[in-house]
Motif scaffolding. Structure first.
Motif, PDB file in Angstrom:
ATOM      1  N   ARG A  37       0.834  -1.210   0.000  1.00  0.00           N
ATOM      2  CA  ARG A  37       0.000   0.000   0.000  1.00  0.00           C
ATOM      3  C   ARG A  37       0.870   1.262   0.000  1.00  0.00           C
ATOM      4  O   ARG A  37       0.525   2.265  -0.647  1.00  0.00           O
ATOM      5  CB  ARG A  37      -0.939  -0.011   1.194  1.00  0.00           C
ATOM      6  CG  ARG A  37      -1.973  -1.140   1.142  1.00  0.00           C
ATOM      7  CD  ARG A  37      -3.096  -0.956   2.135  1.00  0.00           C
ATOM      8  NE  ARG A  37      -4.001  -2.081   2.131  1.00  0.00           N
ATOM      9  CZ  ARG A  37      -4.948  -2.303   1.219  1.00  0.00           C
ATOM     10  NH1 ARG A  37      -5.093  -1.447   0.220  1.00  0.00           N
ATOM     11  NH2 ARG A  37      -5.746  -3.353   1.291  1.00  0.00           N
ATOM     12  N   ASP A  57       1.052   4.356  -2.820  1.00  0.00           N
ATOM     13  CA  ASP A  57       1.050   5.791  -2.526  1.00  0.00           C
ATOM     14  C   ASP A  57       2.230   6.482  -3.204  1.00  0.00           C
ATOM     15  O   ASP A  57       2.095   7.592  -3.733  1.00  0.00           O
ATOM     16  CB  ASP A  57       1.114   6.023  -1.013  1.00  0.00           C
ATOM     17  CG  ASP A  57      -0.155   5.569  -0.300  1.00  0.00           C
ATOM     18  OD1 ASP A  57      -1.198   5.464  -0.965  1.00  0.00           O
ATOM     19  OD2 ASP A  57      -0.103   5.339   0.926  1.00  0.00           O
ATOM     20  N   GLU A  81       2.158   9.386  -6.416  1.00  0.00           N
ATOM     21  CA  GLU A  81       2.861  10.664  -6.503  1.00  0.00           C
ATOM     22  C   GLU A  81       3.465  10.850  -7.894  1.00  0.00           C
ATOM     23  O   GLU A  81       3.477  11.964  -8.435  1.00  0.00           O
ATOM     24  CB  GLU A  81       3.949  10.736  -5.439  1.00  0.00           C
ATOM     25  CG  GLU A  81       3.414  10.804  -4.004  1.00  0.00           C
ATOM     26  CD  GLU A  81       4.526  10.915  -2.989  1.00  0.00           C
ATOM     27  OE1 GLU A  81       5.696  11.071  -3.404  1.00  0.00           O
ATOM     28  OE2 GLU A  81       4.227  10.859  -1.778  1.00  0.00           O
TER      29      GLU A  81
END
Length: 394
Positions: free
Chosen positions: A78, A82, A86
């Protein structure tokens, strides 16, 4: 005496307690704090191995990154998502790729190995996991899952939670030999288009014209559906390919930059395709918007178009034909006409000339000889049959 660096330990020293050798060592954690560990053994060598192993485990479990060997694979996966998000926000990665990777993690990675500790993620376990996906879900899903897991492990390695990426040493995934892409022969092209022309549903979904357009250009289906009338220079017979369509969760259908820099290109349209588009524009009375619009004049969903093609080929000799088959057909036509690998790659918008050459192409190229080759492949013009040539499908 040299100051210990972060995560380093010093010289092992020894003493004896209760008749057993004890090894002691100082180490400095990633916060810069010095500690001392000790361990005993039956011999000095055994005590040394024990204290060094204790230091390594302690440093790993208290690394300066967010994760350690005791963190779960799910937490690492996870966090990697993330990190990837970005890149998407900066425009360095495609949002559709993020959706694809997230789906692979939620559907395959987390249910199977998400509960493992990162330190338990060995090459053997990774290999067994990927082969189970290959057996149960097929090559494409296993290949995608391997890519995602390799990304996760590489991220965790950079965080200090893994000593190396265990996916690199896992066994190769091999596709079935009969998965080689197949191209349509000229005779098959004419029969397939005749089948689409005779289908009322195919006509309602614009499939005959769309199929011809892709056969004339070699566009990906998302690129073809994203073409607007303003992208076509009718005076010079040029097509400016500058976008594709994606469906994103929570956003619907959106415009996006093409798959790679090489996919941004200018193509010369064959004369028969240019004539078809002029006729279509007159029939639709359109001078703006997509050339293959939905009922409201907006972009069509490529998944719905793919489903329409599947319905059209069901129960026919062309069950194997997919929208990507047209691109393979265009490449075959150009190869048979003597076009170079570079020219074919430019036409299709490939970043690589071949699987063996890692050459990226970022230029916008126009090749009139390519258009001439496709001109000869007008699917609506019958040609004399050559003895020993293509036979009509039964």
């Amino acid at each position: 005496m040299r100051r210990l660096g972060l995560g380093e330990f010093g010289e092992v020293r020894y003493t004896v307690r209760y008749g057993r050798p004890v090894a002691m060592v100082n180490y400095r954690d990633f916060n810069g704090v010095r500690h001392r560990l000790q361990a005993s053994g039956r011999t000095k060598a055994e005590a040394r191995r024990a204290v060094v192993r204790a230091v390594e485990n302690t440093i790993a479990s208290g690394s300066d990154g967010e994760f350690s060997s005791t963190s779960t694979v799910e937490a690492g996966a996870r966090a990697w998502l993330d990190d990837f998000a970005e890149l998407v926000a900066r425009g360095a990665r495609s949002p559709s790729t993020l959706d694809l990777y997230r789906d692979a993690i939620e559907r395959h990675l987390i249910p199977a190995i998400g509960g493992l500790r990162i330190g338990e993620l060995t090459t053997a376990r990774v290999d067994r996991f990927l082969r189970s996906i290959l057996r149960s879900k097929g090559y494409a899903t296993a290949k995608l899952t391997r890519t995602v897991l390799s990304g996760v492990c590489g991220y965790l390695s950079r965080q200090g939670a893994l000593q190396f990426n265990p996916v690199r040493d896992a066994g190769r995934l091999e596709a079935d030999r009969d998965r080689t892409p197949r191209a349509l022969t000229p005779v098959e092209v004419r029969h397939w288009l005749a089948l689409l022309d005779a289908s009322e549903e195919a006509q309602r979904n614009d499939l005959p014209t769309l199929a011809r357009f892709i056969l004339a250009t070699g566009l990906r289906i998302g690129e073809a559906l994203a073409v607007r009338w303003s992208d076509i220079d009718f005076d010079h017979g040029l097509l400016n390919v500058q976008r594709t369509l994606l469906r994103l969760k929570g956003k619907g259908i959106v415009e996006s930059a093409p798959k790679s820099k090489a996919s941004i290109r200018v193509l010369v349209l064959p004369g028969w395709c240019l004539t078809m588009l002029k006729t279509r524009r007159q029939q639709l009375g359109a001078f703006d918007g997509p050339i293959f619009p939905d009922a409201k004049g907006g972009y069509r969903d490529k998944s719905n178009v793919g489903a329409a093609f599947r319905r059209a080929r069901t129960g026919t000799p062309f069950e194997w034909v997919k929208p990507h088959t047209y691109r393979k057909t265009v490449a075959t036509i150009l190869d048979n006409q003597g076009a170079s690998a570079r020219m074919i790659a430019d036409q299709l918008g490939h970043a690589r000339v071949s699987m063996t050459q890692d050459v990226y192409m970022g230029r916008r190229a126009v090749h009139h000889s390519v258009a001439a080759a496709l001109e000869s492949a007008n699917p609506d013009v019958s040609r004399p049959q050559v003895a020993g040539g293509d036979a009509d499908p039964k």
